[in-house]
Write an enzyme that holds these catalytic residues in place. Structure first.
Site, short mmCIF file in Angstrom:
data_model
loop_
_atom_site.label_atom_id
_atom_site.label_comp_id
_atom_site.label_asym_id
_atom_site.label_seq_id
_atom_site.Cartn_x
_atom_site.Cartn_y
_atom_site.Cartn_z
CB CYS A 7 -0.91 0.02 1.22
SG CYS A 7 -1.87 -1.48 1.46
CG HIS A 29 -1.99 5.11 -0.94
ND1 HIS A 29 -2.61 6.09 -1.66
CD2 HIS A 29 -2.49 3.94 -1.40
CE1 HIS A 29 -3.48 5.54 -2.51
NE2 HIS A 29 -3.41 4.24 -2.37
NE ARG A 69 -9.08 1.46 -3.24
CZ ARG A 69 -8.76 1.65 -4.52
NH1 ARG A 69 -9.05 2.77 -5.14
NH2 ARG A 69 -8.15 0.73 -5.21
CB CYS A 99 -5.70 -1.40 -2.59
SG CYS A 99 -5.98 0.39 -2.66
#
Lengths: 239, 281
Positions: free
Chosen positions: B191, B195, B238, B242
């Site tokens: 992730c 991000h 979500r 991802c």
């Protein structure tokens, strides 16, 4: 497909589980370990591999199961630990990562050569391939791409480019096409950790997500003098 | 109209309350414009069109439908969800969502909104696990999305504040942090690849940075209407998306791994007001 050893973190998780299992007989479903007695790393491994966090038995395009995708190799493991530690990359770790990358390198039997930049452009634009789970990418229907544009600028006339990686506009015109530059570019596409330890960039050659031919086509897109990557953008008021 | 009523009460609340506090209901478009005013963020401002359309967000209709479902006597037990305890007591909805995931003594687990709703639908109303009300998790037409959108909207403007008092809440949050940065798979992604820096883009889309709570609050403000998918989507949707894009295995809704990840990402937005329901690309 490469076989990857179980990570020390996973082993630690299993050991902790075994230890905690006997101590926490009061848990609702009997077998669950005491999460609060585990390290964050051990708990994360447990949640992935033992607690039903993911559909691990699903098939993958490369022929294994989804579980194989979640088992970390040494580079993934070291780079994860480094990121979690919040520390900057130290020389010893950088050297270890670079050495692991060096060991992984494999070169084309016929030597490194530029392929077809037009095919390379398609590969650079396509994000298709290797997605699994609720919708598997079907490699029989469409060839996987490299998704270079997701993170890099390439053709200076393309506006929808990502910025997670550096701009590669004019890559070849800035560097030329010497044998040394061809090898350097091949190395980065195959396993970029050789020069950039713990880079965000996927290891396309190492993982086999791009074939040898596809790598040479992407190299042509980057390096060939007639590739759009190496043309000057038209002068406009905006630029 | 319930929407008009809802908006009117938002407006009245705004007028009566004077200085804006972090713990009062506020219309999502107002929360967003306030965040944009106070912070320089290319993520928050990336879609002028979506910002303009916030007051006409289709997710507001879903919240209405969810409200009707919540108070309707339903299921084999023919009761409403008014006794459902989302952490602040039976039937207390206002401000409940921003304090999830949290530890629930009755299950001995840390639960997110979706898993808690499943618990209430099955234990209070008596729905079977394979009843579509429980098993259909995605899509604007699902009961699950209607209920989640209604409940979440009762926290709009409240600051994210997941409790960390119980040792399990802390353990799950910390494991979630490891999951967030854990690189794996054929693309070596985590992730954190996308991000963990501000102002970066994938293609033309600006990415939210987990290290900036003032933009991360929008990233985790689900349910949100996704314009590109023409559906209201959940946090779990979500997470699943991802992992799919990362070329990693499918995340299982309600699993401790998914809840741990949400514990970490909610903690990362702590103190910033939620935008509920949101509208995203």
């Amino acid at each position: 497909m490469k076989t990857k050893p179980h990570t020390p973190a996973l082993l630690a998780a299993l050991l902790t589980m075994a230890a905690a299992g006997s101590a926490s007989a009061d848990s609702a479903d009997g077998g669950a370990p005491d999460y609060t007695a585990m390290s964050p790393q051990a708990l994360a491994e447990y949640l992935i591999f033992e607690a039903g966090g993911f559909d691990l038995d699903a098939p993958t395009q490369e022929g294994g199961t989804a579980r194989d995708r979640m088992v970390q190799d040494e580079i993934q493991q070291i780079c994860t630990e480094l990121k979690l530690s919040g520390k900057p990359l130290d020389r010893a770790t950088a050297a270890r990562i670079s050495a692991l990358a060096d060991e992984s390198m494999k070169y084309p039997e016929k030597g490194i050569a530029l392929g077809d930049w037009k095919k390379g452009e398609q590969i650079a634009r396509s994000g298709y391939g290797f997605r699994i789970g609720h919708r598997n990418d079907d490699h029989a229907a469409e060839e996987p791409g490299g998704n270079c544009y997701a993170c890099h600028q390439l053709d200076p006339n393309e506006v929808a480019y990502g910025t997670v990686g550096p701009s590669l506009a004019g890559y070849g015109s800035l560097r030329g096409t010497s044998d040394a530059m061809l090898k350097h570019t091949y190395d980065i596409l195959y396993n970029a950790h050789l020069y950039f330890p713990c880079t965000n960039m996927p290891r396309f050659g190492y993982h086999g997500t791009l074939t040898e031919q596809q790598i040479s086509d992407v190299m042509a897109y980057l390096l060939a003098p007639d590739s759009p990557v190496n043309q000057q953008p038209p002068a406009t008021a905006e630029r | 109209m319930v929407i008009r009523h809802l908006l009117l009460s938002f407006a009245l609340a705004a007028i009566c309350a004077g200085p804006v506090l972090s713990n009062e209901l506020r219309a999502p478009e107002e929360v967003l414009s306030d965040l944009i005013e106070k912070n320089e963020s290319s993520y928050l401002t990336q879609s002028e069109q979506n910002i303009m359309m916030m007051p006409d967000n289709a997710a507001l209709w879903l919240a209405d439908e969810g409200k009707a479902l919540f108070y309707e006597q339903r299921g084999p037990n023919n009761v409403s969800l008014e006794t459902c305890d989302l952490g602040k007591g039976p039937g207390v909805l206002e401000g409940a969502y921003v304090e999830l995931p949290r530890y629930f003594a009755d299950t001995g687990r840390v639960m997110d909104l979706e898993s808690r709703l499943v618990y209430c639908l099955t234990t209070i109303q008596g729905f079977a696990d394979d009843d579509p009300t429980v098993s259909t998790r995605h899509g604007s037409s699902s009961d699950m999305m209607k209920l989640q959108t209604f409940i979440a909207a009762q926290s709009s403007g409240y600051a994210w504040n997941p409790p960390m008092e119980h040792p399990l809440e802390k353990a799950m949050r910390d494991a979630g942090e490891v999951l967030f940065y854990r690189r794996a798979g054929t693309s070596d992604f985590s992730c954190g690849t996308c991000h963990a820096a501000t102002g970066k883009r994938i293609r033309a889309s600006v990415l939210p940075d987990i290290n900036r709570p003032e933009e991360w609050t929008k990233a985790i403000s689900w349910p949100a209407y996704r314009v590109g998918q023409q559906n209201v989507r959940s946090s779990q949707h979500r997470v699943r998306g991802c992992y799919w894009q990362m070329r990693q295995p499918e995340s299982i809704a309600g699993s401790d791994a998914a809840i741990a990840l949400m514990s970490y990402w909610t903690d990362a937005a702590r103190g910033q007001p939620s935008i509920l329901p949101d509208k995203k690309r």
